[in-house]
Scaffold this motif. Structure first.
Motif, PDB file in Angstrom:
ATOM      1  N   PRO A 100       0.871  -1.299  -0.067  1.00  0.00           N
ATOM      2  CA  PRO A 100       0.120   0.004  -0.169  1.00  0.00           C
ATOM      3  C   PRO A 100       0.877   1.391  -0.104  1.00  0.00           C
ATOM      4  N   GLY A 101       0.393   2.146  -0.760  1.00  0.00           N
ATOM      5  CA  GLY A 101       0.913   3.710  -0.667  1.00  0.00           C
ATOM      6  C   GLY A 101       0.286   4.554   0.153  1.00  0.00           C
ATOM      7  N   THR A 102       0.488   6.008  -0.362  1.00  0.00           N
ATOM      8  CA  THR A 102      -0.131   6.968   0.370  1.00  0.00           C
ATOM      9  C   THR A 102      -1.124   7.641  -0.443  1.00  0.00           C
ATOM     10  N   ASN A 103      -2.209   7.958   0.093  1.00  0.00           N
ATOM     11  CA  ASN A 103      -3.377   8.611  -0.765  1.00  0.00           C
ATOM     12  C   ASN A 103      -2.889  10.164  -0.979  1.00  0.00           C
ATOM     13  N   ALA A 104      -3.466  10.806  -2.076  1.00  0.00           N
ATOM     14  CA  ALA A 104      -3.597  12.362  -2.179  1.00  0.00           C
ATOM     15  C   ALA A 104      -3.971  13.072  -0.960  1.00  0.00           C
ATOM     16  N   ASP A 105      -3.576  14.204  -0.889  1.00  0.00           N
ATOM     17  CA  ASP A 105      -3.831  15.226   0.051  1.00  0.00           C
ATOM     18  C   ASP A 105      -3.809  16.415  -0.744  1.00  0.00           C
ATOM     19  N   PRO A 169       1.297   5.369 -13.997  1.00  0.00           N
ATOM     20  CA  PRO A 169       0.874   4.361 -13.074  1.00  0.00           C
ATOM     21  C   PRO A 169      -0.025   4.894 -12.078  1.00  0.00           C
ATOM     22  N   TRP A 170      -1.097   3.967 -11.823  1.00  0.00           N
ATOM     23  CA  TRP A 170      -2.134   4.253 -10.655  1.00  0.00           C
ATOM     24  C   TRP A 170      -1.808   3.584  -9.395  1.00  0.00           C
ATOM     25  N   VAL A 171      -1.786   4.359  -8.345  1.00  0.00           N
ATOM     26  CA  VAL A 171      -1.270   4.072  -7.047  1.00  0.00           C
ATOM     27  C   VAL A 171      -2.071   3.041  -6.368  1.00  0.00           C
ATOM     28  N   TYR A 172      -1.507   2.084  -5.832  1.00  0.00           N
ATOM     29  CA  TYR A 172      -2.285   0.990  -4.836  1.00  0.00           C
ATOM     30  C   TYR A 172      -2.389   1.389  -3.332  1.00  0.00           C
ATOM     31  N   LEU A 173      -3.604   1.668  -3.091  1.00  0.00           N
ATOM     32  CA  LEU A 173      -3.934   2.129  -1.736  1.00  0.00           C
ATOM     33  C   LEU A 173      -4.050   0.750  -0.831  1.00  0.00           C
ATOM     34  N   GLY A 174      -4.923  -0.122  -1.238  1.00  0.00           N
ATOM     35  CA  GLY A 174      -5.076  -1.368  -0.759  1.00  0.00           C
ATOM     36  C   GLY A 174      -6.471  -0.955   0.302  1.00  0.00           C
ATOM     37  N   SER A 175      -7.257   0.058   0.149  1.00  0.00           N
ATOM     38  CA  SER A 175      -8.338   0.294   0.983  1.00  0.00           C
ATOM     39  C   SER A 175      -7.875   0.533   2.448  1.00  0.00           C
ATOM     40  N   THR A 189     -13.837  -5.713  12.673  1.00  0.00           N
ATOM     41  CA  THR A 189     -13.339  -4.740  11.451  1.00  0.00           C
ATOM     42  C   THR A 189     -13.879  -5.256  10.136  1.00  0.00           C
ATOM     43  N   VAL A 190     -14.334  -4.505   9.326  1.00  0.00           N
ATOM     44  CA  VAL A 190     -14.659  -4.824   7.805  1.00  0.00           C
ATOM     45  C   VAL A 190     -13.786  -4.154   6.834  1.00  0.00           C
ATOM     46  N   PHE A 191     -13.669  -4.540   5.664  1.00  0.00           N
ATOM     47  CA  PHE A 191     -12.942  -4.131   4.427  1.00  0.00           C
ATOM     48  C   PHE A 191     -13.987  -2.988   3.917  1.00  0.00           C
ATOM     49  N   ALA A 192     -13.032  -1.953   3.911  1.00  0.00           N
ATOM     50  CA  ALA A 192     -14.040  -0.862   3.511  1.00  0.00           C
ATOM     51  C   ALA A 192     -14.391  -0.867   1.961  1.00  0.00           C
ATOM     52  N   ALA A 193     -13.662  -1.383   1.093  1.00  0.00           N
ATOM     53  CA  ALA A 193     -13.736  -1.399  -0.339  1.00  0.00           C
ATOM     54  C   ALA A 193     -14.957  -2.633  -0.466  1.00  0.00           C
ATOM     55  N   GLU A 194     -14.963  -3.596   0.318  1.00  0.00           N
ATOM     56  CA  GLU A 194     -16.049  -4.608   0.514  1.00  0.00           C
ATOM     57  C   GLU A 194     -17.409  -4.017   0.841  1.00  0.00           C
ATOM     58  N   VAL A 195     -17.425  -3.048   1.794  1.00  0.00           N
ATOM     59  CA  VAL A 195     -18.640  -2.254   2.085  1.00  0.00           C
ATOM     60  C   VAL A 195     -18.926  -1.374   0.930  1.00  0.00           C
ATOM     61  N   TYR A 196     -18.411  -0.424   0.573  1.00  0.00           N
ATOM     62  CA  TYR A 196     -18.882   0.487  -0.357  1.00  0.00           C
ATOM     63  C   TYR A 196     -18.825   0.035  -1.848  1.00  0.00           C
ATOM     64  N   ARG A 197     -17.876  -1.000  -1.999  1.00  0.00           N
ATOM     65  CA  ARG A 197     -17.839  -1.639  -3.493  1.00  0.00           C
ATOM     66  C   ARG A 197     -17.224  -0.403  -4.649  1.00  0.00           C
ATOM     67  N   ASN A 198     -16.653   0.455  -4.109  1.00  0.00           N
ATOM     68  CA  ASN A 198     -15.623   1.312  -5.066  1.00  0.00           C
ATOM     69  C   ASN A 198     -14.290   0.802  -5.152  1.00  0.00           C
ATOM     70  N   LEU A 199     -13.819   0.401  -6.341  1.00  0.00           N
ATOM     71  CA  LEU A 199     -12.472  -0.182  -6.529  1.00  0.00           C
ATOM     72  C   LEU A 199     -11.459   0.755  -6.774  1.00  0.00           C
ATOM     73  N   ILE A 200     -11.700   1.354  -7.914  1.00  0.00           N
ATOM     74  CA  ILE A 200     -10.354   2.371  -8.488  1.00  0.00           C
ATOM     75  C   ILE A 200     -11.358   3.543  -8.487  1.00  0.00           C
ATOM     76  N   PHE A 205     -10.477  11.201  -3.472  1.00  0.00           N
ATOM     77  CA  PHE A 205     -11.281  11.390  -2.429  1.00  0.00           C
ATOM     78  C   PHE A 205     -10.357  11.153  -0.828  1.00  0.00           C
ATOM     79  N   HIS A 206     -10.741  11.785   0.192  1.00  0.00           N
ATOM     80  CA  HIS A 206      -9.919  11.843   1.170  1.00  0.00           C
ATOM     81  C   HIS A 206      -9.865  10.561   1.998  1.00  0.00           C
ATOM     82  N   GLU A 207     -11.076   9.813   1.880  1.00  0.00           N
ATOM     83  CA  GLU A 207     -11.259   8.419   2.658  1.00  0.00           C
ATOM     84  C   GLU A 207     -10.247   7.536   2.464  1.00  0.00           C
ATOM     85  N   GLY A 208      -9.847   7.413   1.041  1.00  0.00           N
ATOM     86  CA  GLY A 208      -8.895   6.186   0.814  1.00  0.00           C
ATOM     87  C   GLY A 208      -9.578   4.956   0.910  1.00  0.00           C
ATOM     88  N   TYR A 209     -10.957   4.732   0.576  1.00  0.00           N
ATOM     89  CA  TYR A 209     -11.381   3.536   0.859  1.00  0.00           C
ATOM     90  C   TYR A 209     -11.201   2.454  -0.483  1.00  0.00           C
TER      91      TYR A 209
END
Length: 269
Positions: A100-105, A169-175, A189-200, A205-209
């Motif tokens: 996992p990398g770091t999200n935008a700010d 290249p697109w950066v991997y966040l790993g949710s 805990t739950v995996f955020a990408a599994e909850v919101y179903r937004n993958l790429i 977005f600040h949340e980095g889900y």
């Protein structure tokens, strides 16, 4: 099921460099993982360092904030959707040796640029770009004897510049993991990408889900992205998306074998 997949993924050594691909001998963990992922419609090629899976064209003629979502995600704002589970897809990405990398700010500049500066293209934001391991993303399909294989940036239009999206290249966040509500058992805990179903995501977005994010300065804008619809089949058409650690070529027989087959259009040959 997901824990078994993750175990197999983490048991793999780092994928072989391109020069060693021909000599690559799959380990038992790799063979097991490939078989399990295939059951979930994901083709994992550790030697060539990519995975491939089915997607459908979602939004063709409206603004986009996402590149890829699941059926329960923001499908009204995404170029493509996929039935593939986000957590299972994440296992495939981890098997490709990604971290996992770091999200935008970003924050508004103070003072704000003048209107003349804004009109000339100066950004109103101070932007820290995403950083970390990345993927090259491709979308492809076959129709009769013709092969269509695109870097996904070529399929995206920047309305502000009038050009296709810049290739990068697109950066991997790993949710992320989120607290489970209500709590149920030892795993709270739950995996955020599994909850919101937004993958790429295309726009930031600040949340980095999401699993993967765009990583260009202009991705701070949420109202400038559309598909180059003249290059893409009709809504609902089933295509193949590739997430690759290295650049791919459509001439590669292994890549071509993964491309979805579309019906021939009337009068086509």
């Amino acid at each position: 099921m997901h824990k078994l997949l993750l175990y197999c993924a983490l048991a793999l050594v780092s994928p072989a460099p391109r020069a060693a691909q021909e000599a690559h001998v799959p380990s038992p963990a790799e063979v097991e993982l490939q078989a399990r992922l295939a059951e979930q419609s994901i083709h994992l090629d550790v030697a060539r360092r990519y995975c491939a899976f089915p997607v459908e064209v979602a939004v063709r003629d409206d603004l986009l904030e996402y590149l890829l979502v699941g059926p329960a995600g923001a499908s009204h704002e995404s170029a493509f959707s996929t039935p593939v589970s986000p957590s299972v897809l994440n296992v495939a990405l981890l098997a490709l040796g990604v971290a996992p990398g770091t999200n935008a700010d970003w924050r508004a500049k103070d003072p704000q640029p003048s209107q003349a500066e804004l009109d000339s293209g100066v950004s109103p934001y101070e932007i820290t770009l995403p950083k970390g391991d990345g993927f090259y993303i491709y979308v492809g399909w076959r129709r009769a004897e013709e092969t269509y294989f695109y870097r996904v940036e070529d399929l995206l239009r920047n309305l502000a510049s009038g050009n296709a999206m810049t290739r990068a290249p697109w950066v991997y966040l790993g949710s992320q993991t989120l607290p489970r509500t209500p709590k149920s058992g030892p795993d709270d805990t739950v995996f955020a990408a599994e909850v919101y179903r937004n993958l790429i995501n295309v726009a930031y977005f600040h949340e980095g889900y999401t699993l993967i994010t765009g990583a260009l300065p202009e991705c701070v804008e949420q109202s400038i992205w559309m598909l180059n619809a003249w290059l893409v089949p009709d809504r609902g058409a089933r295509l193949t998306m590739f997430l690759a650690r290295e650049r791919l070529e459509s001439e590669d027989a292994a890549v071509r074998a993964q491309l979805a087959e579309l019906p021939v259009l009337g009068g086509g040959r």
